[in-house]
Scaffold this motif. Structure first.
Motif, PDB file in Angstrom:
ATOM      1  N   LEU A 101       0.742  -1.237  -0.134  1.00 20.61           N
ATOM      2  CA  LEU A 101      -0.047  -0.139  -0.039  1.00 20.61           C
ATOM      3  C   LEU A 101       0.893   1.311   0.005  1.00 20.61           C
ATOM      4  O   LEU A 101       0.474   2.213  -0.659  1.00 20.61           O
ATOM      5  CB  LEU A 101      -0.853   0.048   1.100  1.00 20.61           C
ATOM      6  CG  LEU A 101      -2.183  -1.121   1.074  1.00 20.61           C
ATOM      7  CD1 LEU A 101      -2.720  -0.855   2.532  1.00 20.61           C
ATOM      8  CD2 LEU A 101      -3.008  -0.537   0.125  1.00 20.61           C
ATOM      9  N   VAL A 102       1.816   1.328   0.835  1.00 24.05           N
ATOM     10  CA  VAL A 102       2.680   2.565   0.910  1.00 24.05           C
ATOM     11  C   VAL A 102       3.627   2.660  -0.402  1.00 24.05           C
ATOM     12  O   VAL A 102       4.655   3.630  -0.167  1.00 24.05           O
ATOM     13  CB  VAL A 102       3.435   2.428   2.186  1.00 24.05           C
ATOM     14  CG1 VAL A 102       2.167   2.627   3.288  1.00 24.05           C
ATOM     15  CG2 VAL A 102       4.516   1.563   2.398  1.00 24.05           C
ATOM     16  N   ARG A 103       3.694   1.905  -1.123  1.00 26.89           N
ATOM     17  CA  ARG A 103       4.861   1.514  -2.077  1.00 26.89           C
ATOM     18  C   ARG A 103       4.834   2.800  -3.172  1.00 26.89           C
ATOM     19  O   ARG A 103       5.855   3.503  -3.407  1.00 26.89           O
ATOM     20  CB  ARG A 103       4.636   0.395  -2.999  1.00 26.89           C
ATOM     21  CG  ARG A 103       5.700   0.212  -3.829  1.00 26.89           C
ATOM     22  CD  ARG A 103       5.673  -1.200  -4.778  1.00 26.89           C
ATOM     23  NE  ARG A 103       4.290  -1.608  -5.202  1.00 26.89           N
ATOM     24  CZ  ARG A 103       3.880  -1.111  -6.391  1.00 26.89           C
ATOM     25  NH1 ARG A 103       4.711  -0.643  -7.219  1.00 26.89           N
ATOM     26  NH2 ARG A 103       2.701  -1.443  -6.614  1.00 26.89           N
ATOM     27  N   VAL A 146       6.478   2.109  10.640  1.00 32.69           N
ATOM     28  CA  VAL A 146       5.191   2.339  11.287  1.00 32.69           C
ATOM     29  C   VAL A 146       5.233   4.106  11.649  1.00 32.69           C
ATOM     30  O   VAL A 146       4.174   4.742  11.563  1.00 32.69           O
ATOM     31  CB  VAL A 146       4.966   1.511  12.459  1.00 32.69           C
ATOM     32  CG1 VAL A 146       6.129   1.772  13.571  1.00 32.69           C
ATOM     33  CG2 VAL A 146       3.638   1.853  13.296  1.00 32.69           C
ATOM     34  N   ASP A 147       6.469   4.223  12.039  1.00 36.34           N
ATOM     35  CA  ASP A 147       6.304   5.884  12.225  1.00 36.34           C
ATOM     36  C   ASP A 147       6.785   6.792  10.848  1.00 36.34           C
ATOM     37  O   ASP A 147       6.478   7.886  11.208  1.00 36.34           O
ATOM     38  CB  ASP A 147       7.660   6.022  13.313  1.00 36.34           C
ATOM     39  CG  ASP A 147       7.395   5.610  14.471  1.00 36.34           C
ATOM     40  OD1 ASP A 147       6.395   5.567  14.917  1.00 36.34           O
ATOM     41  OD2 ASP A 147       8.315   4.867  15.366  1.00 36.34           O
ATOM     42  N   GLY A 174      -7.839  -0.400  -4.386  1.00 35.95           N
ATOM     43  CA  GLY A 174      -6.594  -1.001  -4.226  1.00 35.95           C
ATOM     44  C   GLY A 174      -6.454  -1.537  -2.510  1.00 35.95           C
ATOM     45  O   GLY A 174      -5.503  -2.107  -2.282  1.00 35.95           O
ATOM     46  N   GLY A 175      -7.787  -1.414  -1.866  1.00 35.05           N
ATOM     47  CA  GLY A 175      -7.681  -1.644  -0.498  1.00 35.05           C
ATOM     48  C   GLY A 175      -7.840  -3.175  -0.246  1.00 35.05           C
ATOM     49  O   GLY A 175      -8.434  -4.006  -1.129  1.00 35.05           O
ATOM     50  N   TYR A 176      -7.594  -3.499   0.981  1.00 34.81           N
ATOM     51  CA  TYR A 176      -7.451  -5.047   1.332  1.00 34.81           C
ATOM     52  C   TYR A 176      -8.637  -5.427   2.360  1.00 34.81           C
ATOM     53  O   TYR A 176      -8.573  -4.598   3.493  1.00 34.81           O
ATOM     54  CB  TYR A 176      -6.189  -5.473   1.949  1.00 34.81           C
ATOM     55  CG  TYR A 176      -5.062  -5.507   0.993  1.00 34.81           C
ATOM     56  CD1 TYR A 176      -4.778  -6.683   0.381  1.00 34.81           C
ATOM     57  CD2 TYR A 176      -4.371  -4.193   0.492  1.00 34.81           C
ATOM     58  CE1 TYR A 176      -3.678  -6.691  -0.615  1.00 34.81           C
ATOM     59  CE2 TYR A 176      -3.271  -4.424  -0.344  1.00 34.81           C
ATOM     60  CZ  TYR A 176      -3.172  -5.597  -0.637  1.00 34.81           C
ATOM     61  OH  TYR A 176      -1.888  -5.794  -1.686  1.00 34.81           O
ATOM     62  N   LEU A 177      -9.325  -6.542   2.224  1.00 36.83           N
ATOM     63  CA  LEU A 177     -10.311  -6.844   2.985  1.00 36.83           C
ATOM     64  C   LEU A 177      -9.855  -8.288   3.890  1.00 36.83           C
ATOM     65  O   LEU A 177      -9.591  -9.195   2.878  1.00 36.83           O
ATOM     66  CB  LEU A 177     -11.804  -7.146   2.686  1.00 36.83           C
ATOM     67  CG  LEU A 177     -12.792  -7.866   3.242  1.00 36.83           C
ATOM     68  CD1 LEU A 177     -13.111  -7.050   4.648  1.00 36.83           C
ATOM     69  CD2 LEU A 177     -14.045  -7.989   2.407  1.00 36.83           C
ATOM     70  N   CYS A 178      -9.775  -8.452   4.996  1.00 31.69           N
ATOM     71  CA  CYS A 178      -9.526  -9.703   5.785  1.00 31.69           C
ATOM     72  C   CYS A 178     -10.683  -9.999   6.495  1.00 31.69           C
ATOM     73  O   CYS A 178     -11.287  -9.531   7.072  1.00 31.69           O
ATOM     74  CB  CYS A 178      -8.464  -9.282   6.855  1.00 31.69           C
ATOM     75  SG  CYS A 178      -6.959  -8.772   6.215  1.00 31.69           S
ATOM     76  N   LEU A 179     -11.187 -11.174   6.074  1.00 33.50           N
ATOM     77  CA  LEU A 179     -12.128 -12.114   6.728  1.00 33.50           C
ATOM     78  C   LEU A 179     -11.856 -13.170   7.819  1.00 33.50           C
ATOM     79  O   LEU A 179     -10.595 -13.354   7.847  1.00 33.50           O
ATOM     80  CB  LEU A 179     -13.214 -12.785   5.798  1.00 33.50           C
ATOM     81  CG  LEU A 179     -13.715 -11.839   4.666  1.00 33.50           C
ATOM     82  CD1 LEU A 179     -14.533 -12.447   3.606  1.00 33.50           C
ATOM     83  CD2 LEU A 179     -14.666 -10.510   5.287  1.00 33.50           C
ATOM     84  N   VAL A 214      -2.726   6.502   6.191  1.00 27.95           N
ATOM     85  CA  VAL A 214      -3.064   4.777   6.131  1.00 27.95           C
ATOM     86  C   VAL A 214      -4.040   4.575   6.921  1.00 27.95           C
ATOM     87  O   VAL A 214      -3.758   4.804   8.218  1.00 27.95           O
ATOM     88  CB  VAL A 214      -1.805   3.961   6.121  1.00 27.95           C
ATOM     89  CG1 VAL A 214      -2.231   2.642   5.925  1.00 27.95           C
ATOM     90  CG2 VAL A 214      -0.995   4.389   5.023  1.00 27.95           C
ATOM     91  N   ARG A 215      -5.303   4.244   6.512  1.00 26.50           N
ATOM     92  CA  ARG A 215      -6.472   4.011   7.484  1.00 26.50           C
ATOM     93  C   ARG A 215      -6.788   2.414   7.611  1.00 26.50           C
ATOM     94  O   ARG A 215      -6.901   1.784   6.686  1.00 26.50           O
ATOM     95  CB  ARG A 215      -7.634   4.840   6.937  1.00 26.50           C
ATOM     96  CG  ARG A 215      -7.358   6.349   6.948  1.00 26.50           C
ATOM     97  CD  ARG A 215      -8.819   6.956   6.487  1.00 26.50           C
ATOM     98  NE  ARG A 215      -9.584   7.229   7.857  1.00 26.50           N
ATOM     99  CZ  ARG A 215     -10.849   6.996   7.842  1.00 26.50           C
ATOM    100  NH1 ARG A 215     -11.504   6.595   6.832  1.00 26.50           N
ATOM    101  NH2 ARG A 215     -11.655   7.096   9.114  1.00 26.50           N
ATOM    102  N   ILE A 216      -6.944   1.803   8.780  1.00 26.14           N
ATOM    103  CA  ILE A 216      -7.280   0.594   9.056  1.00 26.14           C
ATOM    104  C   ILE A 216      -8.464   0.593  10.081  1.00 26.14           C
ATOM    105  O   ILE A 216      -8.509   1.334  10.867  1.00 26.14           O
ATOM    106  CB  ILE A 216      -6.025  -0.102   9.622  1.00 26.14           C
ATOM    107  CG1 ILE A 216      -4.712   0.115   8.943  1.00 26.14           C
ATOM    108  CG2 ILE A 216      -6.324  -1.582   9.905  1.00 26.14           C
ATOM    109  CD1 ILE A 216      -3.468  -0.524   9.736  1.00 26.14           C
ATOM    110  N   TRP A 217      -9.496  -0.124   9.550  1.00 26.22           N
ATOM    111  CA  TRP A 217     -10.470  -0.574  10.241  1.00 26.22           C
ATOM    112  C   TRP A 217     -11.005  -1.780  10.910  1.00 26.22           C
ATOM    113  O   TRP A 217     -10.502  -2.737  10.162  1.00 26.22           O
ATOM    114  CB  TRP A 217     -11.646  -0.080   9.028  1.00 26.22           C
ATOM    115  CG  TRP A 217     -13.126   0.082   9.882  1.00 26.22           C
ATOM    116  CD1 TRP A 217     -13.511   0.403  11.108  1.00 26.22           C
ATOM    117  CD2 TRP A 217     -14.483  -0.213   9.021  1.00 26.22           C
ATOM    118  NE1 TRP A 217     -14.922   0.477  11.155  1.00 26.22           N
ATOM    119  CE2 TRP A 217     -15.470   0.039  10.023  1.00 26.22           C
ATOM    120  CE3 TRP A 217     -14.821  -0.490   7.954  1.00 26.22           C
ATOM    121  CZ2 TRP A 217     -16.911   0.117   9.695  1.00 26.22           C
ATOM    122  CZ3 TRP A 217     -16.091  -0.499   7.502  1.00 26.22           C
ATOM    123  CH2 TRP A 217     -17.084  -0.326   8.358  1.00 26.22           C
TER     124      TRP A 217
END
Length: 264
Positions: free
Chosen positions: A85-87, A122-123, A232-237, A95-98
């Motif tokens: 994602l950050v490439r 991360v920083d 381009g976002g990712y979903l984890c189930l 960067v948003r994570i839900w």
């Protein structure tokens, strides 16, 4: 209208005939709490009073969770998802994570801890972590950040010492800096109106929720998850869930540590 039909309409959750005692016990507790003896009168109250409807839904939600649950997905997050994602982003970009549903906050805080421990960049980026749940009571617990020893069982001792401070007995509390870095907000995965204010996310962890829905509710939830993902976002189930049987809008991706779904 039957109790199960109302709960389905309000939350998307399915309760079969084998849950009759479970339903009666929880509805009875709310009737006692409100002082309403007649079931028809109680449900009229729940239908007209958003606060009571919220309290009833809270009584039916399932909140089994702990820190570092299904940590293979956390490994995928730090090893493959975020680096990809950050490439094309610059240092300092958002960067948003839900985490949805986040229950009492273990998953949302696990994401923050895992990245601090395992992702060297991360920083370098502005990481925003949001936890959401239909149950507003557990969101209050998540914001407080206090946990019993059972919830911490999978965490290495060094991690516990670094990110938790002792509370009464064997309980621990998330340190303030970490607790303040995660935001919690109510949301209903089958109600788009509650999701829109949260915006879109680069990564969504929605694990072990869709298994409680019927086909129609799963389809609605999948559509809302798709709309909540940035391109381009990712979903984890969860490990027993598969989006390929629900929606064809996502692209399945087999990573080294997990199978995930991506928005084209």
């Amino acid at each position: 209208m039957r109790v199960t039909e109302l709960l389905y309409r309000w939350s998307g959750m399915i309760f079969g005939a084998n849950k009759l005692y479970y339903i009666e016990r929880r509805v009875g507790a709310r009737m006692t709490k409100t002082g309403i003896a007649d079931a028809r009168s109680y449900f009229a109250r729940a239908a007209s009073d958003p606060a009571e409807r919220e309290a009833l839904i809270n009584a039916f939600t399932i909140n089994e969770t702990y820190f570092y649950r299904e940590d293979h997905q956390l490994a995928a997050l730090s090893r493959e998802i975020l680096p990809e994602l950050v490439r094309t982003r610059r240092p300092g970009d958002l960067v948003r994570i839900w985490s949805m549903p986040c229950s009492t906050g273990e998953e949302a805080y696990s994401i923050a801890i895992w990245l601090l421990e395992n992702w060297p960049l991360v920083d370098a980026y502005n990481i925003e972590i949001v936890g959401s749940d239909l149950d507003t009571h557990v969101l209050d617990q998540a914001r407080a950040g206090g946990y019993a020893a059972r919830a911490l069982a999978k965490l290495p001792p060094k991690v516990i010492e670094s990110y938790f401070e002792p509370e009464r007995g064997h309980r621990r509390k998330i340190i303030d800096d970490l607790r303040e870095s995660v935001r919690f907000a109510p949301a209903n995965i089958v109600d788009r109106a509650t999701l829109a204010p949260l915006g879109t996310f680069d990564v969504i962890l929605c694990r072990n929720l869709l298994i409680y829905f019927d086909e129609a509710s799963r389809a609605k939830a999948a559509e809302n998850l798709f709309e909540s993902l940035a391109p381009g976002g990712y979903l984890c189930l969860g490990h027993s869930e598969s989006m390929t049987r629900i929606s064809d809008r996502f692209v399945m991706a087999r990573l080294e540590d997990a199978i995930v779904y991506r928005k084209p």
